[in-house]
Scaffold this active site. Sequence first.
Site, PDB file in Angstrom:
ATOM      1  N   ARG A  48      34.980   0.045 -18.176  1.00  0.00           N
ATOM      2  CA  ARG A  48      33.737  -0.329 -17.495  1.00  0.00           C
ATOM      3  C   ARG A  48      32.903  -1.152 -18.466  1.00  0.00           C
ATOM      4  NH1 ARG A  48      31.146   1.375 -21.151  1.00  0.00           N
ATOM      5  NH2 ARG A  48      29.309   0.899 -19.904  1.00  0.00           N
ATOM      6  N   GLY A  49      31.795  -1.670 -17.950  1.00  0.00           N
ATOM      7  CA  GLY A  49      31.011  -2.614 -18.746  1.00  0.00           C
ATOM      8  C   GLY A  49      31.463  -4.022 -18.364  1.00  0.00           C
ATOM      9  N   ARG A  90      35.353  -3.997  -8.182  1.00  0.00           N
ATOM     10  CA  ARG A  90      33.926  -3.646  -8.281  1.00  0.00           C
ATOM     11  C   ARG A  90      33.112  -4.907  -7.958  1.00  0.00           C
ATOM     12  NH1 ARG A  90      31.925  -0.253 -13.376  1.00  0.00           N
ATOM     13  NH2 ARG A  90      30.267   0.354 -11.929  1.00  0.00           N
ATOM     14  N   GLN A 192      26.569   7.357 -19.162  1.00  0.00           N
ATOM     15  CA  GLN A 192      27.147   6.439 -20.169  1.00  0.00           C
ATOM     16  C   GLN A 192      26.354   6.469 -21.477  1.00  0.00           C
ATOM     17  OE1 GLN A 192      26.656   5.668 -16.958  1.00  0.00           O
ATOM     18  NE2 GLN A 192      28.066   4.122 -16.198  1.00  0.00           N
ATOM     19  N   ASP A 233      24.868  -7.017 -15.748  1.00  0.00           N
ATOM     20  CA  ASP A 233      26.093  -7.211 -14.969  1.00  0.00           C
ATOM     21  C   ASP A 233      26.099  -8.530 -14.218  1.00  0.00           C
ATOM     22  OD1 ASP A 233      26.061  -4.168 -15.428  1.00  0.00           O
ATOM     23  OD2 ASP A 233      28.075  -4.628 -14.669  1.00  0.00           O
ATOM     24  N   ASN A 243      21.559  -4.664 -13.588  1.00  0.00           N
ATOM     25  CA  ASN A 243      22.159  -3.830 -14.637  1.00  0.00           C
ATOM     26  C   ASN A 243      22.152  -2.390 -14.142  1.00  0.00           C
ATOM     27  OD1 ASN A 243      23.283  -3.617 -17.350  1.00  0.00           O
ATOM     28  ND2 ASN A 243      21.435  -2.490 -17.880  1.00  0.00           N
ATOM     29  N   LYS A 244      22.703  -1.509 -14.933  1.00  0.00           N
ATOM     30  CA  LYS A 244      22.858  -0.101 -14.558  1.00  0.00           C
ATOM     31  C   LYS A 244      21.574   0.465 -13.965  1.00  0.00           C
ATOM     32  CE  LYS A 244      25.765   1.833 -14.556  1.00  0.00           C
ATOM     33  NZ  LYS A 244      26.509   1.940 -13.262  1.00  0.00           N
TER      34      LYS A 244
HETATM   35  O1  MRU Z   1      28.887   1.047 -14.323  1.00  0.00           O
HETATM   36  P1  MRU Z   1      29.115   0.510 -15.690  1.00  0.00           P
HETATM   37  O2  MRU Z   1      29.264   1.567 -16.735  1.00  0.00           O
HETATM   38  O3  MRU Z   1      30.238  -0.517 -15.705  1.00  0.00           O
HETATM   39  O4  MRU Z   1      27.768  -0.293 -16.013  1.00  0.00           O
HETATM   40  C1  MRU Z   1      27.640  -0.931 -17.255  1.00  0.00           C
HETATM   41  C2  MRU Z   1      26.344  -1.612 -17.436  1.00  0.00           C
HETATM   42  O5  MRU Z   1      25.496  -1.578 -16.570  1.00  0.00           O
HETATM   43  C3  MRU Z   1      26.160  -2.408 -18.669  1.00  0.00           C
HETATM   44  O6  MRU Z   1      24.821  -2.423 -19.061  1.00  0.00           O
HETATM   45  C4  MRU Z   1      26.609  -3.869 -18.420  1.00  0.00           C
HETATM   46  O7  MRU Z   1      27.851  -3.909 -17.792  1.00  0.00           O
HETATM   47  C5  MRU Z   1      26.666  -4.654 -19.682  1.00  0.00           C
HETATM   48  S1  MRU Z   1      27.937  -4.089 -20.800  1.00  0.00           S
HETATM   49  C6  MRU Z   1      27.879  -5.125 -22.152  1.00  0.00           C
END
Ligand code: MRU
Length: 353
Positions: A48-49, A90, A192, A233, A243-244
């Site tokens: 993820r990320g 995703r 996370q 993202d 973002n998250k």
């Molecule tokens: O759902 P995730 O864990 O994939 O979400 C990750 C994030 O929101 C990160 O902040 C983003 O992907 C940047 S990672 C360098």
Amino acid sequence: MAFRTMEWIAAEACLRLLDQRHLPGEVRYRDLRTPEAVAGAIRDMTVRGAPAIGVSAAYGMAQAAILAEAEGKPLGAALEAADAVLRASRPTAVNLFWALDRMGALWRGGADAARLLAEAREIEREDITVNDAIAAHALAILPVEEVVFFHHCNTGALAAGGVGTALGIIRRAHEAGRKVFAYLDETRPRLQGAKLSSFELMEYGVPHAIVVDGASAHVMRRRRVDAAVVGCDRVAANGDTANKIGTYNLALAAQDNGVPFYVACPTSTIDMATPDGAGIEIEERDGDEILQMGVTRIAPEGAGVFNPAFDVTPNRLISGLITEYGVIRPPFDVNLRQLFSREKALAARSGGA
Ligand code: MRU
């Protein structure tokens, strides 16, 4: 380092991924041998990320070509199918689509499996360089002696090809000899921050404290915080940033407390084809992520639930987008357009916008 987020095993045409669902308790790897398996690993968040998702998808496409060549099948049909399954894994991180578009331009232009694999490796290599450049630009605008960060989710080496973006800044500041402290949002519901960012900072020896997501405004009011740094993202052409979930709340808390709010932002995460945040698709995930803590149910049977995995922080709350080309300041619509038209390569990446 005691972990490796991803590794291409050339002899077996296999993508080895650290299974992040078991961290911090267990460092366990999964070997993915088909693009369908890679797509599944993105969906179930083994990996993820945003940047790590993009790199993994690129390897998934290379894998599709290698398998088709080995079986004497036409590449076109195999790559078309792999592209479709990876694209559906995703919806929010634009790096996924950016990487697939980049691989797609090659195979539609007649590239063979070896060329596609070279491109996937190049995407990974570029990400390492981009991560380092983002950290270097960030260090130039942060306090030089002592710096206290606020961070959300996980944006480090677990989320990218290199050191990561926002967490990479924290790590590099520490390695540069600055006195660093980081508050980590636990990042409900998948934690996370508590699980992954803390795991990484323990590894690097960076002092930190995990706080519940709701504590950010209080911490900023009562304690020193020099900068909030988050990843992204998808950044729209006007700077609105997905973002998250919880990032928007953190940005509001930062604004109310006069704390600069920075988005660490590889240009592969900027989507110039989407004018503003309203056009960004927000992933909704299974409600059990909220209704359960691990395997233990915490809410009453029959409780309603809504689980958006991301939010959009309006551009007015963002102090700067820290890209590999430097720090972009408001007005973001004007300055992003300038950045993309200045860099020919960027114009190609922006989907022609
Ligand atoms: O759902 P995730 O864990 O994939 O979400 C990750 C994030 O929101 C990160 O902040 C983003 O992907 C940047 S990672 C360098």
